[in-house]
Design a protein around this motif. Structure first.
Motif, PDB file in Angstrom:
ATOM      1  N   ARG A  27     -16.059  -6.064  -1.883  1.00 22.02           N
ATOM      2  CA  ARG A  27     -15.471  -7.357  -2.250  1.00 22.02           C
ATOM      3  C   ARG A  27     -15.250  -8.244  -1.030  1.00 22.02           C
ATOM      4  O   ARG A  27     -15.283  -9.466  -1.132  1.00 22.02           O
ATOM      5  CB  ARG A  27     -14.135  -7.141  -2.955  1.00 22.02           C
ATOM      6  N   ASP A  83       0.471  -1.872 -11.015  1.00 21.07           N
ATOM      7  CA  ASP A  83      -0.363  -3.064 -11.161  1.00 21.07           C
ATOM      8  C   ASP A  83       0.122  -4.191 -10.267  1.00 21.07           C
ATOM      9  O   ASP A  83      -0.686  -4.941  -9.698  1.00 21.07           O
ATOM     10  CB  ASP A  83      -0.363  -3.525 -12.621  1.00 21.07           C
ATOM     11  N   TRP A 118     -12.979  -2.157  -1.869  1.00 25.32           N
ATOM     12  CA  TRP A 118     -12.558  -3.374  -1.166  1.00 25.32           C
ATOM     13  C   TRP A 118     -13.614  -3.845  -0.181  1.00 25.32           C
ATOM     14  O   TRP A 118     -13.776  -5.051   0.042  1.00 25.32           O
ATOM     15  CB  TRP A 118     -11.223  -3.144  -0.455  1.00 25.32           C
ATOM     16  N   ILE A 139      -2.011  -6.230  -3.008  1.00 22.27           N
ATOM     17  CA  ILE A 139      -3.044  -5.760  -2.089  1.00 22.27           C
ATOM     18  C   ILE A 139      -4.295  -6.627  -2.219  1.00 22.27           C
ATOM     19  O   ILE A 139      -4.874  -7.064  -1.216  1.00 22.27           O
ATOM     20  CB  ILE A 139      -3.360  -4.278  -2.364  1.00 22.27           C
ATOM     21  N   ALA A 140      -4.707  -6.893  -3.445  1.00 20.99           N
ATOM     22  CA  ALA A 140      -5.916  -7.691  -3.676  1.00 20.99           C
ATOM     23  C   ALA A 140      -5.763  -9.088  -3.090  1.00 20.99           C
ATOM     24  O   ALA A 140      -6.669  -9.603  -2.412  1.00 20.99           O
ATOM     25  CB  ALA A 140      -6.210  -7.762  -5.167  1.00 20.99           C
ATOM     26  N   MET A 179      -4.099   1.389   4.107  1.00 23.58           N
ATOM     27  CA  MET A 179      -4.582   1.144   2.747  1.00 23.58           C
ATOM     28  C   MET A 179      -5.842   1.960   2.461  1.00 23.58           C
ATOM     29  O   MET A 179      -5.985   2.574   1.395  1.00 23.58           O
ATOM     30  CB  MET A 179      -4.875  -0.339   2.564  1.00 23.58           C
ATOM     31  N   GLU A 180      -6.741   1.999   3.426  1.00 28.06           N
ATOM     32  CA  GLU A 180      -7.986   2.734   3.246  1.00 28.06           C
ATOM     33  C   GLU A 180      -7.727   4.242   3.265  1.00 28.06           C
ATOM     34  O   GLU A 180      -8.332   4.994   2.498  1.00 28.06           O
ATOM     35  CB  GLU A 180      -8.985   2.337   4.326  1.00 28.06           C
ATOM     36  N   SER A 205       0.830  -1.205   0.000  1.00 29.55           N
ATOM     37  CA  SER A 205       0.000   0.000   0.000  1.00 29.55           C
ATOM     38  C   SER A 205       0.864   1.255   0.000  1.00 29.55           C
ATOM     39  O   SER A 205       0.575   2.225  -0.713  1.00 29.55           O
ATOM     40  CB  SER A 205      -0.935  -0.009   1.215  1.00 29.55           C
ATOM     41  N   ASP A 242      -6.616   5.106  -0.029  1.00 30.17           N
ATOM     42  CA  ASP A 242      -7.546   4.671  -1.071  1.00 30.17           C
ATOM     43  C   ASP A 242      -6.846   3.781  -2.103  1.00 30.17           C
ATOM     44  O   ASP A 242      -6.998   3.946  -3.320  1.00 30.17           O
ATOM     45  CB  ASP A 242      -8.175   5.887  -1.771  1.00 30.17           C
ATOM     46  N   CYS A 243      -6.100   2.812  -1.592  1.00 27.50           N
ATOM     47  CA  CYS A 243      -5.320   1.940  -2.467  1.00 27.50           C
ATOM     48  C   CYS A 243      -6.149   0.839  -3.120  1.00 27.50           C
ATOM     49  O   CYS A 243      -5.698   0.229  -4.097  1.00 27.50           O
ATOM     50  CB  CYS A 243      -4.173   1.298  -1.676  1.00 27.50           C
ATOM     51  N   ARG A 244      -7.311   0.558  -2.565  1.00 32.79           N
ATOM     52  CA  ARG A 244      -8.144  -0.517  -3.138  1.00 32.79           C
ATOM     53  C   ARG A 244      -9.595  -0.080  -3.097  1.00 32.79           C
ATOM     54  O   ARG A 244     -10.393  -0.556  -2.271  1.00 32.79           O
ATOM     55  CB  ARG A 244      -7.937  -1.801  -2.334  1.00 32.79           C
ATOM     56  N   SER A 301      -0.933  -3.389  -6.736  1.00 31.74           N
ATOM     57  CA  SER A 301      -2.384  -3.576  -6.615  1.00 31.74           C
ATOM     58  C   SER A 301      -2.738  -5.058  -6.510  1.00 31.74           C
ATOM     59  O   SER A 301      -3.637  -5.443  -5.748  1.00 31.74           O
ATOM     60  CB  SER A 301      -3.100  -2.958  -7.818  1.00 31.74           C
TER      61      SER A 301
END
Length: 202
Positions: A176, A126, A173, A132-133, A164-165, A106, A168-170, A129
């Protein structure tokens, strides 16, 4: 003890949460640093110039959040955040590593986004990301281990998710991973987490 931290660092936050949870918050005199330039006092403590870092009352320099957290855990008489041995220890260490990895990815993605657009390298973004995912998916898979007895595992995971929040990295989320989001929201209400919440992103 003397300590160096940064208000937005998930790794600084992890150490500060552990200090609170183990009743040692008042034993560390924190210096909050701006990592935008050279900081001689920090570099004298940690040659990498990274936070968190602490100097113990005996004058020993400790750095890397995992090392500092385990040191603090050895200094109190309460229930250990790092299990002493067996499967419980390896599970806690594995999940700490996963949480720390989420924080690293992140931070790397957030740093890349701060670069001028013409200097950004999309394959790097990418890659981060994707890390992170996958980390979020694994944390949700392992939610039962995070939701049990307090160990270093949920602390590391929650501090990384919070960062991470913040950055705003994902986006999306929570949709999901609703179970993980619900767990995080509950954990974030702990006094130690509320006391160490980073300032709003600028």
């Amino acid at each position: 003890m003397k300590g160096f931290s940064s208000p937005n660092s998930p790794f600084s936050r992890k150490v500060r949460v552990v200090a609170i949870e183990t009743g040692q918050a008042e034993t560390i005199d924190w210096t909050v640093v701006d990592l935008g330039g050279a900081i001689p006092a920090l570099e004298a403590t940690n040659p990498m110039g990274q936070v968190p870092a602490i100097v113990t009352d005996d004058g020993a320099a400790l750095y890397d959040s995992a090392v500092i957290c385990e040191y603090l855990d050895a200094q109190h008489d309460g229930t250990r955040l790092f299990p002493a041995g067996g499967e419980a220890r390896w599970e806690a260490l594995r999940l700490q590593a996963l949480g720390d990895g989420l924080g690293v990815a992140s931070a790397a993605l957030a740093g890349e986004r701060r670069r001028p657009e013409e200097r950004r390298f999309q394959p790097f973004s990418d890659n981060q990301s994707g890390k992170i995912a996958r980390s979020l998916a694994r944390l949700e898979h392992d939610l039962a281990a995070l939701d049990g007895t307090l160990t270093i595992a949920p602390i590391a995971a929650a501090c990384a998710i919070g960062y991470m929040e913040l950055r705003d990295c994902r986006p999306g989320w929570r949709d999901r991973h609703p179970a993980l989001a619900a767990w995080y929201d509950r954990f974030a209400e702990r006094p130690s987490m509320r006391a160490t919440a980073p300032p709003p992103a600028r």
